[in-house]
Every structure is written in structure tokens, then in C-alpha cells.
Design an enzyme around this catalytic site. Structure first.
Site, mmCIF file in Angstrom:
data_model
loop_
_atom_site.group_PDB
_atom_site.id
_atom_site.type_symbol
_atom_site.label_atom_id
_atom_site.label_comp_id
_atom_site.label_asym_id
_atom_site.label_seq_id
_atom_site.Cartn_x
_atom_site.Cartn_y
_atom_site.Cartn_z
ATOM 1 N N ASP A 35 12.828 -8.544 -2.790
ATOM 2 C CA ASP A 35 11.666 -7.716 -3.070
ATOM 3 C C ASP A 35 12.071 -6.283 -2.735
ATOM 4 O OD1 ASP A 35 8.854 -6.858 -3.280
ATOM 5 O OD2 ASP A 35 8.956 -6.764 -1.094
ATOM 6 N N ASP B 105 9.715 -3.085 -2.427
ATOM 7 C CA ASP B 105 8.832 -2.308 -1.560
ATOM 8 C C ASP B 105 8.611 -2.986 -0.214
ATOM 9 O OD1 ASP B 105 7.234 -0.136 -3.570
ATOM 10 O OD2 ASP B 105 8.174 -1.872 -4.516
#
Length: 227
Positions: A27, A29
């Protein structure tokens, strides 16, 4: 630095091996980077606190991601495209990311990134980290300004899991040799799909679904989970 690392039911897990080809999916962010890109754009637009509040609730799973993203993007309407460069200047790569990526590459692994953020920013940022492939959302731009709309399809939790599956298939990698790392509710499906799902400084909802968790902000600690 104190290392806080938990591997649940350790004896029952077939841990991915560095001796075989593998795939790491990160991922972006609050995992690969310290910030939430949409929150950075919100700061530039002058709606930072209100937008960040919605982001926080979405990452905890308290608001449907698709709905929350559309709402947050609508708050960015009218921003000039120069906002993308400004956002990049405010991004900080998470400690240990380069070591993790470079080490896995040295063993022949592939590195993918999945983001509920935006290609408008990440297409210029991620190549510097030697990410092999990535998926992210696209902000609609009209006359060099953000329209306040996100272009479908939205990279939500289902989309992230499908990206992981597509990448292992295209690269002829056993899905048992895949590792997914994330921090929020939008990462649950890919965490459960991967051979090893790691919750990284994560919200409790995600930690409850992951096979392993790391609570120290150092991505290189993921290497300790691999054979």
C-alpha cells in the site's frame, strides 16, 4: 530502536522464501510513504482538517471507501495541476523502504504498489523507488484544474486484491510467495489474499485480519518475516 513484531500462529504459516521468485505488494499512503496524498492535496486546497477527518474514518472502515473518496475528491475541485508537484515535495518515504525493496529485488522478487491515491502524483514519484508496477486512482483534470471527480474504476479493497492476483499470474509467481503490506481497511482483501499479509502500523480492523503485524515504522523489518 525497539522492534515490535508479531507473527500470529507462527508454526501454522508457510512463510514466503527468498530462495524462490516472489512478489511484494505495498500500500502507498501511510505505508510506503508517511503521508496520505489526498490529505496533502487537501492542505493545498485549504480543506486539510475536514478532508483528513474523512480519510481517517475511511481507513478505520467506518465509511465506505468509494463514497468517502468521491466526497474528498469533490473538496479538491478547482485546484490547479501544479498541486501535484507541490504534493510530491511534501512526501516522505517510510524508513526501511529502500532496504526492503532493494533486498527483495536482489533475490529476484517483483515489487508492486497499490494506492487509493492518485496516478497524477505517483506516476512521477514511484519510479524513483524502483517499483516495478502500480495501480492508483486518476483525478479528472479539465482545463488544467481538478474537476472534483475521480475517474472510474476506483482502486478500492477489491481492486487491490485483484491487482495482486493479476501480478502473480503475469509473473508466474506462486501466490504463496506473495507478501502484501498495508495499514487500513482498504487493504483487508489483499492482506487476506496474499501468502503473507502484514499489518504495518495499522488500524485495529486490519490487524485483526493480518497474519503478521509490525508496529515500528521500519519497513525493512518485513525481511525478518521471510525465510
Amino acid at each position: 530502536m525497539t522492534k515490535i513484531l508479531e507473527l500470529k500462529n507462527q508454526k501454522l504459516i508457510n512463510v514466503p522464501s527468498l530462495k524462490k521468485p516472489g512478489l511484494l505488494v505495498l500500500d502507498v499512503d501511510a505505508t510506503l510513504i508517511e503521508e496520505e496524498v489526498i490529505d496533502l492535496l487537501g492542505d493545498i486546497a485549504g480543506v486539510g482538517s475536514n478532508l483528513a477527518y474523512i480519510t481517517s474514518k475511511a481507513m478505520k472502515g467506518e465509511i465506505d471507501f468509494d463514497t468517502s473518496l468521491k466526497l474528498r475528491v469533490s473538496m479538491l475541485k478547482g485546484l490547479e495541476c501544479t498541486c501535484f508537484k507541490k504534493a510530491i515535495e511534501s512526501i516522505h518515504v517510510t524508513s526501511g523502504a529502500k532496504k526492503l525493496i532493494d533486498t527483495l529485488h536482489s533475490f529476484g522478487w517483483k515489487i508492486g504498489a497499490v494506492s487509493g491515491g492518485f496516478n497524477n502524483v505517483l506516476d512521477d514519484f514511484l519510479p524513483n523507488l524502483n517499483i516495478d508496477f502500480w495501480v492508483a486512482n486518476n483525478l479528472e483534470v479539465v482545463d488544467s484544474k481538478l474537476s472534483g471527480k475521480v475517474i472510474e474504476p476506483i482502486v478500492n479493497r477489491q481492486y487491490k486484491a485483484k491487482a495482486l492476483i493479476n501480478w502473480v499470474r503475469k509473473n508466474n509467481i506462486d501466490i504463496a510467495q506473495s507478501v502484501a503490506i498495508g495499514d487500513g481497511a482498504n487493504d483487508i482483501d489483499m492482506i487476506k489474499t496474499a501468502g503473507l499479509g502484514v499489518a504495518f502500523c495499522a488500524k485495529q480492523l486490519l490487524k485483526s485480519q493480518a497474519k503478521a503485524s509490525i508496529d515500528t515504522r521500519d519497513l525493512s523489518l518485513v525481511l525478518d518475516l521471510l525465510n
